[in-house]
Design a protein around this motif. Structure first.
Motif, PDB file in Angstrom:
ATOM      1  N   ILE A 334       0.849  -1.201   0.000  1.00 27.62           N
ATOM      2  CA  ILE A 334       0.000   0.000   0.000  1.00 27.62           C
ATOM      3  C   ILE A 334       0.879   1.243   0.000  1.00 27.62           C
ATOM      4  N   PHE A 335       1.873   1.256   0.884  1.00 29.57           N
ATOM      5  CA  PHE A 335       2.773   2.414   0.946  1.00 29.57           C
ATOM      6  C   PHE A 335       3.634   2.509  -0.309  1.00 29.57           C
ATOM      7  N   SER A 336       3.987   1.373  -0.890  1.00 30.13           N
ATOM      8  CA  SER A 336       4.737   1.386  -2.148  1.00 30.13           C
ATOM      9  C   SER A 336       3.919   2.046  -3.254  1.00 30.13           C
ATOM     10  N   THR A 337       2.644   1.692  -3.338  1.00 29.16           N
ATOM     11  CA  THR A 337       1.757   2.264  -4.353  1.00 29.16           C
ATOM     12  C   THR A 337       1.591   3.765  -4.167  1.00 29.16           C
ATOM     13  N   VAL A 342       3.067   9.609  -5.409  1.00 35.47           N
ATOM     14  CA  VAL A 342       3.672  10.880  -4.981  1.00 35.47           C
ATOM     15  C   VAL A 342       4.895  11.199  -5.840  1.00 35.47           C
ATOM     16  N   ALA A 343       5.655  10.154  -6.210  1.00 33.57           N
ATOM     17  CA  ALA A 343       6.895  10.351  -6.974  1.00 33.57           C
ATOM     18  C   ALA A 343       6.648  10.831  -8.394  1.00 33.57           C
ATOM     19  N   THR A 344       5.407  10.826  -8.840  1.00 33.33           N
ATOM     20  CA  THR A 344       5.116  11.350 -10.179  1.00 33.33           C
ATOM     21  C   THR A 344       5.575  12.801 -10.299  1.00 33.33           C
ATOM     22  N   GLY A 381      10.735 -11.620   9.300  1.00 28.06           N
ATOM     23  CA  GLY A 381      11.593 -10.454   9.478  1.00 28.06           C
ATOM     24  C   GLY A 381      11.813  -9.721   8.177  1.00 28.06           C
ATOM     25  N   ALA A 382      11.962 -10.476   7.073  1.00 26.30           N
ATOM     26  CA  ALA A 382      12.122  -9.857   5.745  1.00 26.30           C
ATOM     27  C   ALA A 382      10.859  -9.100   5.350  1.00 26.30           C
ATOM     28  N   ALA A 383       9.697  -9.673   5.644  1.00 28.00           N
ATOM     29  CA  ALA A 383       8.426  -9.015   5.318  1.00 28.00           C
ATOM     30  C   ALA A 383       8.277  -7.706   6.090  1.00 28.00           C
ATOM     31  N   LEU A 384       8.609  -7.723   7.375  1.00 31.73           N
ATOM     32  CA  LEU A 384       8.516  -6.512   8.197  1.00 31.73           C
ATOM     33  C   LEU A 384       9.490  -5.445   7.703  1.00 31.73           C
ATOM     34  N   ALA A 385      10.694  -5.861   7.315  1.00 31.77           N
ATOM     35  CA  ALA A 385      11.695  -4.915   6.809  1.00 31.77           C
ATOM     36  C   ALA A 385      11.221  -4.270   5.515  1.00 31.77           C
ATOM     37  N   THR A 386      10.611  -5.066   4.634  1.00 31.31           N
ATOM     38  CA  THR A 386      10.103  -4.547   3.363  1.00 31.31           C
ATOM     39  C   THR A 386       9.004  -3.516   3.595  1.00 31.31           C
ATOM     40  N   ALA A 387       8.047  -3.844   4.470  1.00 26.52           N
ATOM     41  CA  ALA A 387       6.942  -2.923   4.758  1.00 26.52           C
ATOM     42  C   ALA A 387       7.453  -1.616   5.354  1.00 26.52           C
ATOM     43  N   ALA A 388       8.403  -1.716   6.275  1.00 25.16           N
ATOM     44  CA  ALA A 388       8.948  -0.515   6.924  1.00 25.16           C
ATOM     45  C   ALA A 388       9.677   0.371   5.910  1.00 25.16           C
ATOM     46  N   SER A 389      10.418  -0.238   4.983  1.00 25.26           N
ATOM     47  CA  SER A 389      11.169   0.555   4.006  1.00 25.26           C
ATOM     48  C   SER A 389      10.228   1.281   3.052  1.00 25.26           C
ATOM     49  N   PHE A 394       7.599   6.457   1.287  1.00 23.25           N
ATOM     50  CA  PHE A 394       6.356   7.222   1.159  1.00 23.25           C
ATOM     51  C   PHE A 394       6.419   8.502   2.002  1.00 23.25           C
ATOM     52  N   TYR A 395       6.840   8.366   3.248  1.00 20.53           N
ATOM     53  CA  TYR A 395       6.872   9.524   4.158  1.00 20.53           C
ATOM     54  C   TYR A 395       7.852  10.578   3.659  1.00 20.53           C
ATOM     55  N   TYR A 396       9.034  10.126   3.198  1.00 20.81           N
ATOM     56  CA  TYR A 396      10.029  11.077   2.695  1.00 20.81           C
ATOM     57  C   TYR A 396       9.487  11.832   1.485  1.00 20.81           C
ATOM     58  N   ARG A 397       8.869  11.117   0.562  1.00 20.40           N
ATOM     59  CA  ARG A 397       8.393  11.742  -0.666  1.00 20.40           C
ATOM     60  C   ARG A 397       7.262  12.722  -0.398  1.00 20.40           C
ATOM     61  N   ILE A 398       6.405  12.405   0.549  1.00 20.85           N
ATOM     62  CA  ILE A 398       5.332  13.340   0.910  1.00 20.85           C
ATOM     63  C   ILE A 398       5.921  14.668   1.363  1.00 20.85           C
TER      64      ILE A 398
END
Length: 473
Positions: A334-337, A342-344, A381-389, A394-398
């Motif tokens: 969701i955050f990736s999307t 935003v990156a547009t 752990g890999a799934a949590l790391a991916t979601a956090a990144s 998303f937050y930075y781009r906003i």
């Protein structure tokens, strides 16, 4: 939002949907084939090879395909000169690809597949380059057809090599190599590239401009590769190739969500470029952003509701455990999307540095958390790391894109929806009929949160369709 704007966005979305859903529909039926013919270890190996190929292409071509697409969209663009630069980068890829052989020689599980890795990367570079050229010329229907051809060929040759000839990993890779070259040939014909080659025109100034734009996107592509794919390599190294095979299947499920939203984001980039500098640009962007949030939250809630039931019948029995990783990955996507949307603004303003910095921030978080969490929690752990990144990007781009326009993200209904998705993710681990009933109820609540938005979306689409029908008659 004017009707012409809506029609342009809806038309492009429909065209991209044709290609995306056509390819996803075919790919959907390939996963059971892979998971029933390939062992978890074999599937982990082919996933690792495709993961490596994804990062090699932008390195070998200096990511010029992105510049080919973006520069072709400019007014008065000299298309012959642009694709000439792209063709030069493909010759670079053919020779630079030789680095693959000493690299794969040092990876035991890939040593015997060195030639296949090289051909996979080069063929992918060719198909991506000429498909990007179709996008740059706004030949979007031909671009979508190219994607369908590519996936159809993958399916056809996988059935041939895996089922008929039992070629295993080599057959899987050979199917992709042939499909990529077939797609490249189609795109060259569809984009009239052969005519451009007859009038080859090398412009050193244009080369410098395109390289300056694209070179920054090379490390950005690498950073996104870290967030999207490096976790699978680290799971392989720290837990095992079989665990990566299961995690790779779990990773494919959220791509069902991303394929829906990727269609929209691809179409949106054309509208955003077209609307640059308009008097209500900020309002228009916020309207579209809100509608995208509605779509991704409802899709995510629906996926969580059906996930365990779906996987029970969709994949081989030894892969069913992959459901445990899907709720975290779905939230991450969701955050990736939203981050892609935003990156547009970066694409519109040719701000490739914005891509790089945001991607670097996400990649650093991903690597740190992977090293910290995978040894303790395995693939979770890999799934949590991916979601956090993805959230960090998303937050930075906003915050960073406020210099171009401001998006109003902290709206009550979006906060309620986000909280509900977290509750759903936890509910998935109640592994009994009560848990499934709760997931259904939570999905219904999500619909209620966005019921007014759903009505507005429905009326907007039907209005455009009625206007189109009137013109046709």
């Amino acid at each position: 939002m004017s009707t012409s704007r809506k029609k342009y966005l809806l038309k492009n979305t429909a065209i991209f949907a044709l290609g995306s859903f056509g390819t996803k529909f075919i790919s959907f039926f390939l996963v059971p084939l892979y998971t029933n013919i390939l062992t978890t270890s074999e599937y982990g190996t082919v996933d690792m090879i495709s993961t490596i190929g994804m990062v090699l292409v932008p390195l070998l071509t200096l990511n010029i395909c992105e510049a080919v697409m973006r520069f072709s969209l400019d007014e008065n663009a000299d298309l012959n000169k642009i694709i000439s630069v792209g063709i030069c980068s493909l010759f670079l890829a053919i020779f630079a690809g030789g680095i693959i052989f000493p690299v794969t020689a040092k990876i035991k599980s890939l040593n015997e597949y060195a030639v296949y890795v090289y051909m996979y990367a080069v063929s992918l570079a060719f198909s991506q380059m000429f498909l990007c050229y179709l996008r740059g010329k706004e030949l979007l229907l031909r671009y979508s057809i190219g994607n369908i051809i590519q996936t159809f060929c993958v399916a056809l040759f996988n059935i041939l090599f895996l089922v008929q000839f039992n070629k295993g990993i080599k057959g899987y890779l050979l199917a992709y190599i042939i499909a990529n070259f077939v797609t490249a040939m189609y795109a060259m014909v569809a984009g009239n590239v052969f005519n451009a080659m007859k009038h080859f025109s090398f412009d050193s100034k244009l080369l410098v401009q395109m390289v300056k734009y694209a070179i920054v996107l090379v490390p950005n592509s690498f950073m996104w590769w870290i967030m999207n794919s490096s976790d699978r390599l680290m799971v392989t190294a720290m837990v095992g190739v079989a665990a990566n095979g299961i995690y790779a299947v779990a990773y494919k499920i959220p791509t069902l969500l991303s394929s829906v939203t990727q269609v929209f984001n691809q179409a949106w980039s054309y509208s955003a470029i077209r609307e640059e500098g308009s008097s209500d640009e900020e309002k228009y962007n916020n309207d579209i952003y809100n509608r995208l949030v509605v779509i991704v939250c409802i899709c995510a809630a629906g996926l969580m509701m059906v996930m365990k039931f779906f996987l029970r019948y969709y994949v081989g029995a030894e892969y069913y455990i992959a459901w445990k990783y899907t709720p975290v990955l779905i939230i991450g996507f969701i955050f990736s999307t939203l981050g892609t949307f935003v990156a547009t603004a970066y694409t519109v303003h040719k701000d490739s540095m914005g891509y790089l910095v945001s991607g670097t921030a996400g990649a650093m978080v991903n690597i740190i958390l992977n090293f910290a969490l995978i040894p303790q929690m395995g693939a979770m752990g890999a799934a949590l790391a991916t979601a956090a990144s993805y959230f960090i990007v998303f937050y930075y781009r906003i915050r960073d894109t406020k210099k171009y326009l401001k998006l109003y993200i902290w709206q009550k209904r979006h906060i309620f929806a986000g909280t509900l998705l977290l509750v759903q993710a936890i509910t998935m681990f109640i592994n009994n009929p009560v848990g499934q009933l709760l997931l259904i109820l939570e999905f219904c609540v999500m619909i209620l949160i966005y019921v007014n938005d759903i009505k507005q979306l429905f009326f907007a689409v039907t209005k455009i369709c009625r206007l189109k029908n009137k013109k046709e008659h």
